[in-house]
Motif scaffolding. Structure first.
Motif, PDB file in Angstrom:
ATOM      1  N   GLU A   1       0.821  -1.206   0.000  1.00 49.67           N
ATOM      2  CA  GLU A   1       0.000   0.000   0.000  1.00 49.67           C
ATOM      3  C   GLU A   1       0.854   1.253   0.000  1.00 49.67           C
ATOM      4  OE1 GLU A   1      -2.829   0.033   3.174  1.00 49.67           O
ATOM      5  OE2 GLU A   1      -3.536  -2.002   2.766  1.00 49.67           O
TER       6      GLU A   1
ATOM      7  N   TRP B   1      -0.079   5.406   0.571  1.00 49.00           N
ATOM      8  CA  TRP B   1      -1.117   6.366   0.941  1.00 49.00           C
ATOM      9  C   TRP B   1      -0.601   7.773   0.706  1.00 49.00           C
ATOM     10  CZ3 TRP B   1      -5.841   5.526   4.013  1.00 49.00           C
ATOM     11  CH2 TRP B   1      -6.206   4.167   4.060  1.00 49.00           C
TER      12      TRP B   1
ATOM     13  N   ARG C   1     -10.425  15.260  -7.209  1.00 47.66           N
ATOM     14  CA  ARG C   1     -11.010  15.586  -5.906  1.00 47.66           C
ATOM     15  C   ARG C   1      -9.915  16.022  -4.935  1.00 47.66           C
ATOM     16  NH1 ARG C   1     -15.221  11.176  -3.822  1.00 47.66           N
ATOM     17  NH2 ARG C   1     -15.542  12.911  -2.355  1.00 47.66           N
TER      18      ARG C   1
ATOM     19  N   LEU D   1      -7.957  16.407  -1.594  1.00 44.41           N
ATOM     20  CA  LEU D   1      -7.808  15.565  -0.416  1.00 44.41           C
ATOM     21  C   LEU D   1      -8.186  16.330   0.848  1.00 44.41           C
ATOM     22  CD1 LEU D   1      -4.449  13.584  -0.780  1.00 44.41           C
ATOM     23  CD2 LEU D   1      -6.742  12.920  -1.471  1.00 44.41           C
TER      24      LEU D   1
ATOM     25  N   GLN E   1      -8.336  14.095   3.703  1.00 46.84           N
ATOM     26  CA  GLN E   1      -7.729  13.130   4.607  1.00 46.84           C
ATOM     27  C   GLN E   1      -6.829  12.218   3.777  1.00 46.84           C
ATOM     28  OE1 GLN E   1     -11.144   9.697   4.978  1.00 46.84           O
ATOM     29  NE2 GLN E   1     -11.289  11.422   6.377  1.00 46.84           N
ATOM     30  N   SER E   2      -6.050  11.413   4.455  1.00 44.23           N
ATOM     31  CA  SER E   2      -5.153  10.519   3.724  1.00 44.23           C
ATOM     32  C   SER E   2      -5.969   9.513   2.915  1.00 44.23           C
ATOM     33  CB  SER E   2      -4.227   9.787   4.700  1.00 44.23           C
ATOM     34  OG  SER E   2      -4.969   9.069   5.663  1.00 44.23           O
ATOM     35  N   VAL E   3      -5.416   9.118   1.765  1.00 41.66           N
ATOM     36  CA  VAL E   3      -6.144   8.220   0.874  1.00 41.66           C
ATOM     37  C   VAL E   3      -5.180   7.215   0.269  1.00 41.66           C
ATOM     38  CG1 VAL E   3      -5.876   9.752  -1.131  1.00 41.66           C
ATOM     39  CG2 VAL E   3      -7.764   8.123  -1.076  1.00 41.66           C
ATOM     40  N   ARG E   4      -5.649   5.983   0.127  1.00 42.49           N
ATOM     41  CA  ARG E   4      -4.827   4.946  -0.489  1.00 42.49           C
ATOM     42  C   ARG E   4      -4.813   5.137  -2.003  1.00 42.49           C
ATOM     43  NH1 ARG E   4      -5.530  -1.691  -0.212  1.00 42.49           N
ATOM     44  NH2 ARG E   4      -3.700  -2.147  -1.520  1.00 42.49           N
TER      45      ARG E   4
ATOM     46  N   ASP F   1      -4.255   6.144 -10.687  1.00 39.58           N
ATOM     47  CA  ASP F   1      -4.712   7.384 -10.051  1.00 39.58           C
ATOM     48  C   ASP F   1      -3.880   8.568 -10.549  1.00 39.58           C
ATOM     49  OD1 ASP F   1      -6.708   6.242  -8.574  1.00 39.58           O
ATOM     50  OD2 ASP F   1      -5.589   6.154  -6.698  1.00 39.58           O
TER      51      ASP F   1
ATOM     52  N   GLY G   1      -6.708   7.330   7.036  1.00 38.50           N
ATOM     53  CA  GLY G   1      -7.808   8.213   6.673  1.00 38.50           C
ATOM     54  C   GLY G   1      -7.770   9.474   7.508  1.00 38.50           C
ATOM     55  N   ASP G   2      -8.426   9.453   8.674  1.00 35.67           N
ATOM     56  CA  ASP G   2      -8.438  10.638   9.538  1.00 35.67           C
ATOM     57  C   ASP G   2      -7.576  10.442  10.785  1.00 35.67           C
ATOM     58  OD1 ASP G   2      -9.977   8.753  10.785  1.00 35.67           O
ATOM     59  OD2 ASP G   2     -11.746  10.023  11.051  1.00 35.67           O
TER      60      ASP G   2
END
Length: 289
Positions: A55, A57, A72, A74, A76-79, A84, A172-173
């Motif tokens: 992974e 992030w 979009r 960000l 919060q953190s996103v994988r 992408d 994420g958060d």
């Protein structure tokens, strides 16, 4: 652990590849792993964190102009997933990843150059997460919330780094970090808790913090160059974040963490309760002041 290897990279605007062999910082400053000399890019703009076995992030670090994934912004953190598109100011970066068999020539080369080391160690484990992130996002503007959360990630990481800790995962958060148990680690952990507890009073954003001490298996995954932690004690610290919420505590120590810090005279007992997935009840503490 899988016998397959992960090969990941960023395709830059000029078509070149920037290999991801671990965590990658991105920003205008030339000392970033991937410098982007653009005045619209912040000096420390974003970070791609290698975590787990396969992974990556992406985290915005409170940048002025934001970080976008597939259009979009960000918050919060996103994988990241294969294909992408990351946009930072006018710079578009494509994230690409490929699973290689260990028998593939490139896979053999990676396996030969990166040994897998697994060791057992006593560690400090810390989990922090933003309280009420969904509601918070609804009450702030589309630009204010990402800047607030991004600054929080950046400031927390700086505290963890300053105090000798290791950021392991973004969630994420929230985030998960750890310290190896050394002669100085108890002092370092105390310093980190004190600084993060001070940051909680600013309430921007409000966040919860839990701390545990125990054993873990630490392993390095080929091509990731980041330690991955496993074991029941790691699972335990994630479970007690829910306990902290139920006990309405912004800082919560397990009994093992309290004892290792020798903080009996600096904490107050807040409850003994069960923890999901664990059979016996556990005692929990919070700072007295």
């Amino acid at each position: 652990m899988s016998n397959n290897l992960l090969q990941s990279w960023l395709r830059l605007p000029n078509g070149e590849r920037h290999e991801l062999n671990g965590t990658c910082t991105i920003g205008r400053s030339p000392d970033n792993h991937l410098p982007l000399p653009d005045n619209e890019v912040s000096r420390r703009h974003a970070i791609i964190q290698a975590q787990g076995e396969r992974e990556f992030w992406l985290v915005d670090l409170g940048s002025a102009n934001g970080t976008y994934v597939n259009g979009r912004r960000l918050s919060q953190s996103v994988r990241l997933h294969n294909g992408d598109i990351i946009r930072i100011a006018s710079n578009e970066l494509e994230f690409a990843t490929e699973i290689l068999s260990a028998m593939h020539p490139a896979g053999k080369q990676a396996m030969a150059s990166t040994m897998i080391h697994i060791r057992q160690a006593q560690c400090w484990f810390m989990v922090a997460d933003i309280i009420g992130s969904t509601k918070l996002a609804q009450t702030l503007s589309a630009s204010e919330y990402p800047r607030m959360t991004g600054s929080w990630f950046k400031n927390c990481r700086q505290i963890i780094d300053d105090c000798g800790g290791h950021m392991s995962k973004y969630l994420g958060d929230g985030f998960f970090c750890y310290w190896d148990d050394t002669d100085d680690s108890a002092i370092q952990v105390r310093q980190a808790v004190a600084r993060l507890h001070e940051a909680q009073f600013k309430a921007s954003p409000p966040f919860r913090l839990v701390l545990h001490f125990g054993a873990a298996a630490l392993g390095t995954v080929p091509t990731m160059n980041e330690l991955n932690l496993h074991g029941p004690e790691v699972n335990f610290v994630f479970r007690i974040e829910k306990v902290a919420s139920s006990l309405k505590q912004s800082v919560l120590f397990s009994e093992a963490a309290m004892n290792r810090m020798q903080a009996e005279n600096e904490v107050r007992f807040v409850g003994e309760c069960g923890v999901e997935g664990f059979s016996s009840k556990c005692k929990f503490y919070t700072p007295a002041a």
